[in-house]
Design a protein around this motif. Structure first.
Motif, PDB file in Angstrom:
ATOM      1  N   GLY A 176      10.428  -6.655   9.531  1.00 16.97           N
ATOM      2  CA  GLY A 176      10.437  -5.401  10.187  1.00 16.97           C
ATOM      3  C   GLY A 176      11.624  -4.899   9.401  1.00 16.97           C
ATOM      4  N   ARG A 177      12.762  -5.640   9.052  1.00 16.96           N
ATOM      5  CA  ARG A 177      13.676  -5.133   8.239  1.00 16.96           C
ATOM      6  C   ARG A 177      13.420  -4.444   6.974  1.00 16.96           C
ATOM      7  NH1 ARG A 177      18.731  -8.800   8.550  1.00 16.96           N
ATOM      8  NH2 ARG A 177      18.302  -8.562  10.624  1.00 16.96           N
ATOM      9  N   LEU A 178      12.353  -5.295   6.318  1.00 17.05           N
ATOM     10  CA  LEU A 178      11.894  -4.762   5.016  1.00 17.05           C
ATOM     11  C   LEU A 178      11.197  -3.499   5.142  1.00 17.05           C
ATOM     12  CD1 LEU A 178      11.358  -5.203   2.021  1.00 17.05           C
ATOM     13  CD2 LEU A 178       9.175  -6.777   3.117  1.00 17.05           C
ATOM     14  N   GLY A 179      10.411  -3.305   6.267  1.00 15.50           N
ATOM     15  CA  GLY A 179       9.739  -2.149   6.332  1.00 15.50           C
ATOM     16  C   GLY A 179      10.563  -1.206   6.560  1.00 15.50           C
ATOM     17  N   SER A 180      11.593  -1.371   7.370  1.00 18.31           N
ATOM     18  CA  SER A 180      12.429  -0.137   7.732  1.00 18.31           C
ATOM     19  C   SER A 180      13.258   0.381   6.296  1.00 18.31           C
ATOM     20  CB  SER A 180      13.602  -0.622   8.710  1.00 18.31           C
ATOM     21  OG  SER A 180      14.516   0.410   8.739  1.00 18.31           O
ATOM     22  N   THR A 181      13.615  -0.788   5.542  1.00 20.06           N
ATOM     23  CA  THR A 181      14.555  -0.483   4.311  1.00 20.06           C
ATOM     24  C   THR A 181      13.500   0.229   3.268  1.00 20.06           C
ATOM     25  OG1 THR A 181      15.717  -2.693   4.696  1.00 20.06           O
ATOM     26  CG2 THR A 181      15.419  -1.471   2.361  1.00 20.06           C
ATOM     27  N   VAL A 182      12.050  -0.167   3.388  1.00 19.92           N
ATOM     28  CA  VAL A 182      11.123   0.408   2.288  1.00 19.92           C
ATOM     29  C   VAL A 182      10.938   1.866   3.013  1.00 19.92           C
ATOM     30  CG1 VAL A 182       8.781   0.760   1.832  1.00 19.92           C
ATOM     31  CG2 VAL A 182      10.054  -1.395   1.649  1.00 19.92           C
ATOM     32  N   ASN A 183      11.038   2.257   4.059  1.00 23.15           N
ATOM     33  CA  ASN A 183      10.884   3.719   4.718  1.00 23.15           C
ATOM     34  C   ASN A 183      12.236   4.612   4.146  1.00 23.15           C
ATOM     35  OD1 ASN A 183       8.399   3.375   5.741  1.00 23.15           O
ATOM     36  ND2 ASN A 183       9.253   2.723   7.824  1.00 23.15           N
TER      37      ASN A 183
ATOM     38  N   GLU B 239       0.967  -1.319  -0.081  1.00 22.79           N
ATOM     39  CA  GLU B 239      -0.118  -0.055   0.106  1.00 22.79           C
ATOM     40  C   GLU B 239       0.882   1.311   0.074  1.00 22.79           C
ATOM     41  OE1 GLU B 239      -3.850  -2.008   2.321  1.00 22.79           O
ATOM     42  OE2 GLU B 239      -2.380  -0.688   3.475  1.00 22.79           O
ATOM     43  N   VAL B 240       1.958   1.169   0.842  1.00 21.89           N
ATOM     44  CA  VAL B 240       2.895   2.240   0.778  1.00 21.89           C
ATOM     45  C   VAL B 240       3.417   2.629  -0.754  1.00 21.89           C
ATOM     46  CG1 VAL B 240       4.933   3.249   1.819  1.00 21.89           C
ATOM     47  CG2 VAL B 240       3.326   2.182   3.389  1.00 21.89           C
ATOM     48  N   CYS B 241       3.736   1.325  -1.111  1.00 24.87           N
ATOM     49  CA  CYS B 241       4.536   1.635  -2.660  1.00 24.87           C
ATOM     50  C   CYS B 241       3.623   2.202  -3.548  1.00 24.87           C
ATOM     51  CB  CYS B 241       4.978   0.190  -2.936  1.00 24.87           C
ATOM     52  SG  CYS B 241       6.632  -0.246  -2.002  1.00 24.87           S
ATOM     53  N   GLU B 242       2.102   1.666  -3.341  1.00 24.33           N
ATOM     54  CA  GLU B 242       1.188   1.975  -4.314  1.00 24.33           C
ATOM     55  C   GLU B 242       1.168   3.737  -4.179  1.00 24.33           C
ATOM     56  OE1 GLU B 242      -2.405   0.230  -3.887  1.00 24.33           O
ATOM     57  OE2 GLU B 242      -1.599  -1.612  -4.869  1.00 24.33           O
ATOM     58  N   LYS B 243       1.041   4.325  -2.918  1.00 23.22           N
ATOM     59  CA  LYS B 243       0.760   5.467  -2.507  1.00 23.22           C
ATOM     60  C   LYS B 243       1.870   6.452  -3.180  1.00 23.22           C
ATOM     61  CE  LYS B 243      -2.429   5.055   0.997  1.00 23.22           C
ATOM     62  NZ  LYS B 243      -2.912   5.035   2.456  1.00 23.22           N
ATOM     63  N   VAL B 244       3.279   5.789  -2.871  1.00 25.60           N
ATOM     64  CA  VAL B 244       4.520   6.472  -3.281  1.00 25.60           C
ATOM     65  C   VAL B 244       4.607   6.537  -4.850  1.00 25.60           C
ATOM     66  CG1 VAL B 244       6.776   6.323  -3.573  1.00 25.60           C
ATOM     67  CG2 VAL B 244       5.918   5.946  -1.285  1.00 25.60           C
ATOM     68  N   THR B 245       4.074   5.709  -5.598  1.00 20.83           N
ATOM     69  CA  THR B 245       3.767   5.692  -7.005  1.00 20.83           C
ATOM     70  C   THR B 245       2.766   6.861  -7.472  1.00 20.83           C
ATOM     71  OG1 THR B 245       4.222   3.220  -6.929  1.00 20.83           O
ATOM     72  CG2 THR B 245       3.346   4.074  -8.980  1.00 20.83           C
ATOM     73  N   ALA B 246       1.944   6.977  -6.541  1.00 20.64           N
ATOM     74  CA  ALA B 246       0.989   8.008  -6.946  1.00 20.64           C
ATOM     75  C   ALA B 246       1.357   9.201  -6.666  1.00 20.64           C
ATOM     76  CB  ALA B 246      -0.515   7.693  -6.294  1.00 20.64           C
ATOM     77  N   GLY B 247       2.652   9.361  -6.121  1.00 20.46           N
ATOM     78  CA  GLY B 247       3.063  10.638  -5.684  1.00 20.46           C
ATOM     79  C   GLY B 247       3.042  11.145  -4.301  1.00 20.46           C
ATOM     80  N   SER B 248       2.546  10.237  -3.339  1.00 22.81           N
ATOM     81  CA  SER B 248       2.476  10.644  -1.935  1.00 22.81           C
ATOM     82  C   SER B 248       3.687  10.111  -1.130  1.00 22.81           C
ATOM     83  CB  SER B 248       0.977   9.920  -1.678  1.00 22.81           C
ATOM     84  OG  SER B 248       0.978  10.391  -0.015  1.00 22.81           O
ATOM     85  N   PHE B 249       4.460  10.889  -0.769  1.00 18.27           N
ATOM     86  CA  PHE B 249       5.863  10.473   0.051  1.00 18.27           C
ATOM     87  C   PHE B 249       5.491  10.583   1.258  1.00 18.27           C
ATOM     88  CE2 PHE B 249       7.168  11.826  -4.463  1.00 18.27           C
ATOM     89  CZ  PHE B 249       7.877  10.398  -4.665  1.00 18.27           C
TER      90      PHE B 249
ATOM     91  N   MET C 190      13.844   3.853   1.628  1.00 20.31           N
ATOM     92  CA  MET C 190      13.734   3.982   0.046  1.00 20.31           C
ATOM     93  C   MET C 190      12.827   5.210   0.097  1.00 20.31           C
ATOM     94  SD  MET C 190      12.364   1.115  -2.600  1.00 20.31           S
ATOM     95  CE  MET C 190      10.565   1.582  -2.146  1.00 20.31           C
ATOM     96  N   VAL C 191      11.481   5.180   0.461  1.00 21.14           N
ATOM     97  CA  VAL C 191      10.599   6.278   0.215  1.00 21.14           C
ATOM     98  C   VAL C 191      11.259   7.660   0.584  1.00 21.14           C
ATOM     99  CG1 VAL C 191       8.389   7.155   1.232  1.00 21.14           C
ATOM    100  CG2 VAL C 191       8.472   4.751   0.791  1.00 21.14           C
ATOM    101  N   GLU C 192      12.111   7.626   1.852  1.00 21.54           N
ATOM    102  CA  GLU C 192      12.541   9.004   1.994  1.00 21.54           C
ATOM    103  C   GLU C 192      13.652   9.285   1.120  1.00 21.54           C
ATOM    104  OE1 GLU C 192      14.364   8.237   5.955  1.00 21.54           O
ATOM    105  OE2 GLU C 192      12.465   8.094   6.954  1.00 21.54           O
ATOM    106  N   GLY C 193      14.418   8.647   0.554  1.00 16.92           N
ATOM    107  CA  GLY C 193      14.992   8.881  -0.397  1.00 16.92           C
ATOM    108  C   GLY C 193      14.646   9.160  -1.776  1.00 16.92           C
ATOM    109  N   LEU C 194      13.425   8.529  -2.074  1.00 17.01           N
ATOM    110  CA  LEU C 194      12.618   8.909  -3.181  1.00 17.01           C
ATOM    111  C   LEU C 194      11.871  10.208  -3.131  1.00 17.01           C
ATOM    112  CD1 LEU C 194      10.806   5.594  -4.173  1.00 17.01           C
ATOM    113  CD2 LEU C 194      12.282   6.711  -5.578  1.00 17.01           C
ATOM    114  N   HIS C 195      11.421  10.592  -1.935  1.00 19.05           N
ATOM    115  CA  HIS C 195      11.071  11.919  -1.647  1.00 19.05           C
ATOM    116  C   HIS C 195      11.986  12.885  -1.899  1.00 19.05           C
ATOM    117  CE1 HIS C 195       8.421  14.537   1.256  1.00 19.05           C
ATOM    118  NE2 HIS C 195       8.416  14.851  -0.003  1.00 19.05           N
ATOM    119  N   GLU C 196      13.368  12.835  -1.349  1.00 15.42           N
ATOM    120  CA  GLU C 196      14.159  13.726  -1.458  1.00 15.42           C
ATOM    121  C   GLU C 196      14.642  13.999  -2.864  1.00 15.42           C
ATOM    122  OE1 GLU C 196      17.587  12.092   0.743  1.00 15.42           O
ATOM    123  OE2 GLU C 196      16.558  12.774   2.743  1.00 15.42           O
TER     124      GLU C 196
END
Lengths: 477, 172
Positions: free
Chosen positions: A261-268, A238-248, A270-276
């Motif tokens: 848990g490690r995957l979630g942390s890594t995704v977070n 769901e987070v990836c879908e929202k990021v794809t839609a432009g919501s960071f 990644m989202v921060e990096g994408l946002h930047e």
């Protein structure tokens, strides 16, 4: 492309769990149940076989001359005293022994002296029951063999049954003759209905327990999998879908301290990096991003450049407040930027109140002209009232430029340089408020589609020769 | 996935050996016995249960002629050595010139198929098939040889004759 059906991972996991449980526990239970049932059957059979051997040895001794009546009495006693057990003696023709006096008469005929011994046998003639079946035939066959089998009667009662041949031993031939090998068949029958019912009940209970256990384990494991794996994966999705839609602003909230848990942390992260990167991309042109993706080396390309500048902005900025200046300037730049980007152009840079844009690819000339006319149309509405009465001058030129990363190691821009760039800038400078000036190089590409005035000769700054320009008034797209 | 040929061959050989072992025919009855001594001085022609109702000739191999005779608690005990073979030819009729069935006792105490220390075998000469009787049929009947019985001398002193109705005598 082949369309694939979406199968939820929850369904797959549940199917695997149930299949594993059914196959694993089921097969083991089936094996154990079968083995136990078989073992019980064998124990029962062995037990009855041993009992029949013992009984048979006793019966053989009963069948000594003159003792037959004791044997019959023994059979009757055994049958009456034990409802689960019965013993019968049959003649080799299947008739119940002592059902008539035929054998006695034969013995008495062979040994008249034995007649007094059998006086009391007549009252034991009690039955006309006969038995002949395949097992019996085995017992009286040649050679005579013991038969041991299981049978169920009409009332549903189950028995283990033994047919044991009573051999016409040499010591018996004196009375019974020598013309036959088997004198009769001892039928020993033990009822196993209760045992069978217990076995059946045990199988049913085991089956029920397996089903129950599979169901409970399936629920537990499925719940565990849903909570620890599937739900977190769905959250990540769901987070990836929202990021794809432009919501960071979305983040994965998984508290488990495992791989998920490690995957979630890594995704977070990644989202921060994408946002930047996304935020940075606002300050960097698309061509810069593309060049960073491709190469940093300079190269010569043919592009169409659009320069747009606000007329009278300096005096306006002196009269308006800084806040109004910035707001109005941003509004003006924003409107132009949207139009340019929507036409497939790219903003190279903002230089004060000026926009430097570029168009590449197919129809670059047409799209550049269209963008310029659209911008002027917006600013012509109501005399440019929406933008403080400010108007724009636009110049467009097409030609080869050097495209590359220009700047220092610490700060650089991906931009274009060259004489054609200067020409475009000069055209922009020369354009009066509301005008779009085309260089001849651009016009030659849109001739037939563009409605222009000119050509005019323009003495551009820094140019020795006159530049041939056209005033763009319209274009057919 | 390719399975090495060697594994296939070894597996096939093992299976073939296993199957062959299970179905291997029994060959306990010797083909050459006519040179053996006889335990009776003449063919037996009277009826007895369990054997062909014609004529019987009984042979014993050389091992069997070395039977041991002892006395225990006042009872005479005859015991035939391991490897003794007593072979009875069963003729369909008195006039028959060839036997139909061979009934054979083979002394083999330690053989799982033995009862009373003997393996009881019948060979159908028409088919060549041999059959071992490990149930009570032969054994039960021959138990009578160890007590009084109607054959031969009738064992009047109830000697233990090792299940043999006509025990080996130098001059039967």
């Amino acid at each position: 492309m082949k369309k694939t059906r979406f199968i939820p991972i929850n369904s797959k996991v549940n199917a695997i769990i149930i299949a594993a449980l059914v196959l694993g526990i089921g097969s083991i239970s089936f094996y154990l149940t079968t083995e136990i049932t078989t073992t019980i059957d064998k124990l029962l059979a062995d037990n009855l076989s041993q009992q029949s051997e013992i009984l048979f040895s006793a019966i053989e001794n009963f069948m000594l001359p003159g003792e037959a009546k004791l044997a019959v009495g023994f059979f009757e006693t055994m049958t009456r005293s034990n409802t689960d057990y019965s013993i019968y003696l049959f003649r080799r023709n299947g008739e119940l022994a002592f059902s008539d006096a035929a054998t006695l008469n034969q013995v008495i005929e062979a040994n008249p002296a034995l007649a007094p011994m059998f006086d009391t046998m007549a009252d034991r003639i009690t039955s006309e029951e006969t038995v002949v079946n395949a097992y019996f035939n085995t017992a009286v066959g040649a050679p005579p063999l013991s038969a041991f089998f299981e049978e169920t009667d009409a009332d549903g009662r189950t028995y283990f049954r033994a047919y044991k041949p009573l051999i016409n031993l040499p010591k018996c031939t004196g009375c019974h003759g020598t013309d036959h090998t088997v004198r009769g068949v001892v039928d020993i029958r033990g009822e196993i209905t209760a045992s069978r019912q217990k076995q059946r009940l045990a199988v049913y209970i085991a089956g029920g327990l397996i089903v129950g256990m599979v169901a409970v384990l399936a629920v537990i494991i499925s719940g565990f999998m849903r909570r620890t794996v599937i739900k977190p994966v769905k959250v990540v999705g769901e987070v990836c879908e929202k990021v794809t839609a432009g919501s960071f602003d979305q983040r994965v909230t998984i508290k488990s301290r495992d791989e998920i848990g490690r995957l979630g942390s890594t995704v977070n992260k990644m989202v921060e990096g994408l946002h930047e990167r996304f935020e940075l991309s606002k300050y960097v042109s698309a061509s810069t991003i593309n060049s960073l993706r491709d190469t940093k080396e300079g190269r010569v390309v043919s592009i169409t450049m659009l320069f747009s500048d606000i007329r009278g902005f300096t005096s306006y900025s002196e009269q308006a407040s800084p806040r109004e200046v910035v707001e109005n300037l941003n509004g003006i730049l924003n409107v132009q930027t949207e139009i340019i980007l929507n036409s497939g152009g790219d903003i190279d840079k903002y230089v004060g109140d000026e926009i430097v844009a570029m168009f590449t690819g197919v129809d670059q000339h047409v799209r550049a002209c269209k963008s310029a006319l659209e911008i002027q149309k917006v600013f012509a509405a109501d005399g440019g009232a929406a933008f403080g009465g400010l108007r724009l001058g636009i110049g467009i030129n097409t030609g080869e430029v050097i495209l590359g990363m220009i700047g220092s190691k610490r700060r650089a821009d991906f931009t274009f340089i060259g004489d054609n760039v200067n020409t475009a800038s000069r055209l922009c400078d020369a354009a009066k408020p509301g005008e779009v000036l085309l260089a001849d190089s651009t016009y030659s590409e849109v001739a037939g589609k563009a409605k222009v005035k000119g050509p005019y000769r323009l003495k551009a700054k820094g140019k020795e020769k006159y530049v041939k320009v056209y005033l763009l008034e319209g274009i057919d797209v | 996935m390719r399975i090495p040929l060697s594994i296939v061959l070894v597996t096939a050989l093992v299976l073939a050996a296993g199957c062959g072992g299970r179905n291997a025919p029994t060959h306990l009855v010797p083909a050459e016995y006519l040179g053996w001594a006889s335990t009776v001085d003449a063919p037996l022609v009277y009826q007895i249960p369990g054997h062909t109702m014609g004529m019987r000739k009984i042979y014993i191999n050389e091992t069997g002629t070395n039977l041991k005779t002892t006395e225990r608690a006042g009872r005479v005990i005859h015991e035939y050595p391991e490897g003794t073979i007593i072979l009875k030819e069963n003729y369909p009729t008195v006039e028959s010139t060839a036997p139909a069935v061979l009934s054979v006792m083979i002394k083999a105490h330690n053989d799982m198929r033995s009862r009373g220390g003997w393996i009881w075998v019948a060979k159908d000469l028409a088919t060549g098939n041999e059959r071992i009787f490990s149930d009570e049929f032969c054994f039960t009947c021959h138990q009578n040889a160890n007590e009084g019985h109607p054959y031969g001398d009738g064992n009047p002193t109830r000697e233990f004759r090792d299940f043999v109705y006509y025990p080996w005598r130098v001059n039967p």
